[in-house]
Write a protein that holds these residues in place. Structure first.
Motif, short mmCIF file in Angstrom:
data_model
loop_
_atom_site.label_atom_id
_atom_site.label_comp_id
_atom_site.label_asym_id
_atom_site.label_seq_id
_atom_site.Cartn_x
_atom_site.Cartn_y
_atom_site.Cartn_z
N ASP A 1 0.84 -1.20 0.00
CA ASP A 1 0.00 0.00 0.00
C ASP A 1 0.87 1.24 0.00
N ASP A 2 0.34 2.34 -0.53
CA ASP A 2 1.07 3.59 -0.60
C ASP A 2 0.90 4.40 0.68
N TYR A 3 2.02 4.77 1.27
CA TYR A 3 2.03 5.60 2.47
C TYR A 3 2.81 6.89 2.19
N ILE A 4 2.35 7.97 2.80
CA ILE A 4 2.95 9.29 2.60
C ILE A 4 3.38 9.85 3.95
N SER A 5 4.52 10.51 3.98
CA SER A 5 5.04 11.06 5.23
C SER A 5 4.19 12.27 5.66
N ILE A 6 3.44 12.12 6.76
CA ILE A 6 2.70 13.27 7.26
C ILE A 6 3.63 14.17 8.10
N THR A 7 4.80 13.65 8.44
CA THR A 7 5.82 14.51 9.08
C THR A 7 6.25 15.57 8.07
N ASP A 8 6.50 15.15 6.83
CA ASP A 8 6.89 16.11 5.78
C ASP A 8 5.75 17.07 5.47
N ILE A 9 4.51 16.56 5.50
CA ILE A 9 3.36 17.43 5.25
C ILE A 9 3.25 18.48 6.35
N ARG B 1 16.88 8.44 12.75
CA ARG B 1 17.30 9.27 11.62
C ARG B 1 16.39 9.10 10.41
N TYR B 2 16.00 7.86 10.12
CA TYR B 2 15.18 7.60 8.96
C TYR B 2 13.73 7.30 9.36
N GLY B 3 13.35 7.79 10.53
CA GLY B 3 12.00 7.57 11.02
C GLY B 3 11.04 8.65 10.55
N GLY B 4 10.03 8.88 11.37
CA GLY B 4 8.98 9.83 11.01
C GLY B 4 7.64 9.14 11.05
N THR B 5 6.60 9.87 10.77
CA THR B 5 5.25 9.33 10.78
C THR B 5 4.71 9.28 9.37
N TYR B 6 4.34 8.08 8.95
CA TYR B 6 3.75 7.87 7.63
C TYR B 6 2.30 7.44 7.81
N ALA B 7 1.47 7.80 6.85
CA ALA B 7 0.07 7.42 6.88
C ALA B 7 -0.36 6.92 5.51
N HIS B 8 -1.29 5.98 5.52
CA HIS B 8 -1.87 5.52 4.26
C HIS B 8 -2.36 6.74 3.49
N LYS B 9 -2.27 6.67 2.17
CA LYS B 9 -2.58 7.84 1.35
C LYS B 9 -3.96 8.43 1.65
N ASP B 10 -4.95 7.59 1.98
CA ASP B 10 -6.28 8.11 2.32
C ASP B 10 -6.21 9.02 3.54
N ILE B 11 -5.43 8.60 4.52
CA ILE B 11 -5.29 9.36 5.76
C ILE B 11 -4.40 10.56 5.55
N ALA B 12 -3.33 10.38 4.76
CA ALA B 12 -2.40 11.48 4.50
C ALA B 12 -3.10 12.64 3.80
N PHE B 13 -3.99 12.32 2.85
CA PHE B 13 -4.72 13.38 2.16
C PHE B 13 -5.65 14.12 3.12
N GLU B 14 -6.24 13.39 4.05
CA GLU B 14 -7.11 14.02 5.06
C GLU B 14 -6.29 14.95 5.95
N PHE B 15 -5.11 14.49 6.35
CA PHE B 15 -4.24 15.32 7.18
C PHE B 15 -3.79 16.56 6.41
N ALA B 16 -3.45 16.39 5.14
CA ALA B 16 -3.01 17.52 4.31
C ALA B 16 -4.11 18.56 4.20
N SER B 17 -5.37 18.12 4.12
CA SER B 17 -6.50 19.04 4.05
C SER B 17 -6.61 19.87 5.32
N TRP B 18 -6.29 19.24 6.46
CA TRP B 18 -6.33 19.93 7.75
C TRP B 18 -5.20 20.97 7.83
N VAL B 19 -4.06 20.65 7.24
CA VAL B 19 -2.92 21.57 7.25
C VAL B 19 -3.14 22.71 6.28
N SER B 20 -3.53 22.38 5.05
CA SER B 20 -3.74 23.39 4.01
C SER B 20 -4.49 22.77 2.85
N VAL B 21 -5.63 23.35 2.48
CA VAL B 21 -6.41 22.84 1.35
C VAL B 21 -5.59 22.92 0.07
#
Length: 272
Positions: free
Chosen positions: A19-27, A103-123
């Motif tokens: 499954d595709d996961y996106i770094s919400i730390t980077d977002i 060093r190579y950690g961070g928080t990743y979320a499934h793309k469905d969740i990452a898009f929801e988080f991104a909307s909360w940060v900035s539409v």
């Protein structure tokens, strides 16, 4: 792992269990480069976030813990309520969010969740993120399609060489003789489809890298895969090289006429 650039910010993506996961730390860094983790924690404190995450897990995670989730949801939104990605995963067995330190950690979320988080940060960020992510997937599908076509040819070539080994090569031969027979059989297909041997192609194109098949188009690759299977069958039937070459050439001519006019083949060419 791949990186995409969204509004001048690098956001990493990776595959987890296909499954595709996106770094919400980077977002989160889009909003605050220093306190990205605090932004994620604030999002997790939101009751709407907890309800969304819980619903996603119920739909996608058979091992999700509904009792623990209900306890968390009851407290969500209270002033005393605190939650982090790591705590959420530990308590509920969630798989939609992955949080690792280091060093190579961070928080990743499934793309469905990452898009929801991104909307909360900035539409605006969410819309550009979706656009760039789709572009990344199109590139992956394009490469996957090409790999499938090349691997199909390789698989059929294995069938082809096994048939040669079992039916043409005598029991007692030296390695150079074996290599010659293999090369000779490969050139039967080259002549039937391309009208020349690999050596003739190399001599007429001395600056080209790779062999004649590396310069084949989609139609030719599809036809070549079919010819390899047919040649293996003809070998099993005991046909001589001369007869096989004539049959394979006739098949190549007929198939190429069909493939050249095939709209689906034209679509694949456009994707190359």
């Amino acid at each position: 792992m791949d990186n995409i650039t969204v509004l001048n910010k690098s956001i990493s993506t990776k595959k987890i269990n296909q499954d595709d996961y996106i770094s919400i730390t980077d977002i989160a860094k889009y909003k605050d480069e220093v306190d990205a983790n605090d932004i994620i924690k604030n999002w997790f404190r939101n009751r709407n976030t907890i309800e969304f995450l819980g619903l996603w897990e119920k739909l996608n995670n058979a091992d999700f813990k509904p009792v623990e989730f209900d306890l968390i949801k009851n407290d969500a939104g209270l002033n005393s309520f605190t939650m982090s990605a790591k705590k959420w995963c530990e308590k509920t067995g969630a798989i939609g969010v992955i949080s690792k330190s280091g060093r190579y950690g961070g928080t990743y979320a499934h793309k469905d969740i990452a898009f929801e988080f991104a909307s909360w940060v900035s539409v605006e960020l969410k819309l550009y993120l979706i656009k760039e992510f789709q572009r990344l997937k199109e590139e992956e599908y394009k490469q996957l399609g090409w790999d499938i076509k090349r691997n199909l040819t390789k698989i059929n070539y294995r069938i082809h060489t096994d048939a040669i080994k079992n039916n043409i090569i005598p029991n007692i031969v030296n390695q150079s003789q074996i290599n010659y027979v293999y090369a000779s059989e490969a050139d039967i297909l080259n002549i039937a489809l391309f009208g020349q041997t690999a050596k003739e192609f190399k001599e007429s194109n001395p600056t080209n890298k790779g062999n004649i098949r590396d310069y084949a188009d989609v139609s030719q690759l599809v036809c070549l895969a079919n010819l390899e299977s047919l040649n293996a069958l003809f070998i099993e039937e005991g046909l001589s090289q001369a007869k096989r070459l004539i049959k394979l050439n006739q098949v190549a001519i007929n198939q190429m006429k069909i493939l050249v006019d095939d709209k689906n083949i034209e679509y694949l060419k456009a994707k190359e």
